[in-house]
Structure formats: C-alpha cells, structure tokens
Design an enzyme around this catalytic site. Sequence first.
Site, short mmCIF file in Angstrom:
data_model
loop_
_atom_site.label_atom_id
_atom_site.label_comp_id
_atom_site.label_asym_id
_atom_site.label_seq_id
_atom_site.Cartn_x
_atom_site.Cartn_y
_atom_site.Cartn_z
N LYS A 55 0.63 -1.24 0.02
CA LYS A 55 0.05 -0.06 -0.05
C LYS A 55 0.97 1.30 0.08
CE LYS A 55 -3.52 2.18 2.71
NZ LYS A 55 -4.58 2.25 3.86
N LYS A 59 -2.20 -1.46 -3.75
CA LYS A 59 -3.00 -0.24 -3.73
C LYS A 59 -1.98 0.87 -3.84
CE LYS A 59 -6.00 2.04 -0.48
NZ LYS A 59 -6.38 2.30 0.71
#
Length: 324
Positions: A196, A249
């Site tokens: 992330k 992400k």
Amino acid sequence: MAFPVQRMRRLRRNETIRRMVRETTVTVNDLIYPLFVIYGREKRLPVNSMPGVFQISCDILREELREIHSLGIPGVLLFGIPEHKDALATAAYDDKGVVQEATRIIKDSFPDLLVITDVCLCEYMDHGHCGIVDKDGEINNDATLELLAREALSHARAGADIVAPSDMMDGRIGYIRQVLDENGFAGTAIMSYAAKYASGFYGPFREAAESAPQFGDRRSYQMDPANGREALREVELDIAEGADIVMVKPALAYLDIITRVRERYDHPLAAYNVSGEYSMLKAAAANGWLDEERVMLEILTGIKRAGADIIITYSAKDAARILG
Ligand code: PBG
C-alpha cells in the site's frame, strides 16, 4: 506487394473473432464494492468528490445490500465512520461499533454476501493516523498491533468472512493471525493490504471516511511510490505471516507492481482501484471529456490483465450492470 506483411489485423476483423481471441475478461465475480457505514437513522449522505458513493446508516443498509446482491457482486469491503474518535481508537474494537453492526446485518440478511472489513485505526483516531502516536509524535508500531488485533477479532466475532488490515504497521498480519487463531477464528481469512503506497489518490476517500491525518502524513508507514522491489518484500513478509490474499493499492499507477507480484507469487491477488482513480473518471465523464462506460471497463480490464484476480472498486455496481 513485394515485402511480406504480417497480418495481425485478420483476428480483429469482426467482434466474433475478437471475442474468440480475447485474453482477458472481467466478470462480476472479480469485483468487490466498498461501503461506508455510519451511525444515525435513514442517512444516505453523498460523498461530494465521489459521485454515486454515499455514507449509509445501518438501518437502511438492507436496500443497498439488496441491489449489490442482486447484481451478483460477491462481496463488500466495509469502512466505518464512528461517532467518537479518541487517541486509542476505542470505537474500532467496540463490539457494538458501526462496522460490527453492519457486519451482523449483512450476514443476517444476505449470508452468502462476503463481508470483508477494513482493519485500520485512522477513522477512529482523533489525530487520523493509522497507529498510536507517542508523545514524540512517532507512530508506535508494536503497541498499535494490539489494537489492530482487537479490531480484527471484534470484526471476526461479528461475522466478517475476511479481515483486511490496511494500516501498514510491521508484523500485523502475523499478530492478527495469531490472535484470531487463539480465539477460535482460524477460519477467518486475512486479505492484506500488502503493498500500500502513500498515495495522493486517496484524497476523496479521506472525505468519505473522515480519516485525513490532522498533522503530518502517512509516509512513515505507507510505501514510497518510487519503490517496486520493496513491494515484493512486503508481499513476501505478509505471505510468510499468514496472509491468504495479498493486495496492491492503488491500482492504475501501480500496474507494474500488480504484474510483478502476480509473476512471483501464487496467492490470490487483489488490486484496489482507489477513490482518486474513480473521481478522475467521474469528473472527466461529467465534463463530457471521456466516455464513462468505455473507460471504466478499460480500467477494470487493464487491472485484470496486469494480473489481479480481485478488483476492489467503487465502479463495481456500474460495471456489474453492464457485465451482467
Ligand atoms: C485506511 C484506508 C485508506 C484507504 C483504504 N483504507 C486511506 C488511507 O490510507 O489514507 C483508501 C481507499 C481509497 O482511496 O479508495 N487506512
């Protein structure tokens, strides 16, 4: 003509041929729809920067769920907006918390709809960071693990099928796995936000989840957008610690990361088509600058082609309506 032209276009001549040689197909089975749940009665508050996305109160959640379910979307990813925020994120691991309540409602009314819960503290902390902030302003990694595990356990107790830690603290997957197992939740899966990035594309989400940090930023725990090899190390660690599904992400500026993770690991791979990616499309479409439907499907196809098995997207309902 004298020179031998290689005829690639033969297989593009009509839609039936194109359909036959098509390499990537996005289906509704690939999609997860994020939901923002809030306290209160009959609330369906629009998120300004994300047209079509709402904060929804638990009492009217069933209507929304009926639609999601009837479209054939396999699951939802839950985010909670609590009534109270504090320095220990107590609302995050309250069994009567808003995510816990929403989870029970979903499992009660649509048992086969998968409930994935976002496990993070930023929505519940008064300062908006994803961990405990010490007096010196530093995030206390190991003390934070305890709260994250409590939150994950509380979600599991409410009936979550999958918990999805998005905090980016070190060691949280192993710690959460251990606490779930010790408490009789060996069957609850973990979808780890493994790679992330500290991304500007989360801007609209922070309005939706009311989770913007009050000072500083998330660069001491989320990844530097410039790093690719480091993402592979993050994924490796999370898999070693027991992640069942790993996630990259955001998606669009990180398609190379999706591909590299896919090439190296055999775990199911999720990609999060985040709020800013959705807002860009909606804004351009609203101006008549892009063909919304076409570009939406192109985005989802690109994410799948890069190697994602699962796509978390605010476009899930729109896409499901088209994909059937
Ligand atoms: C919580 C969390 C965030 C997102 C998912 N979980 C925000 C953040 O890290 O700041 C972003 C999702 C999106 O932008 O759609 N930590």
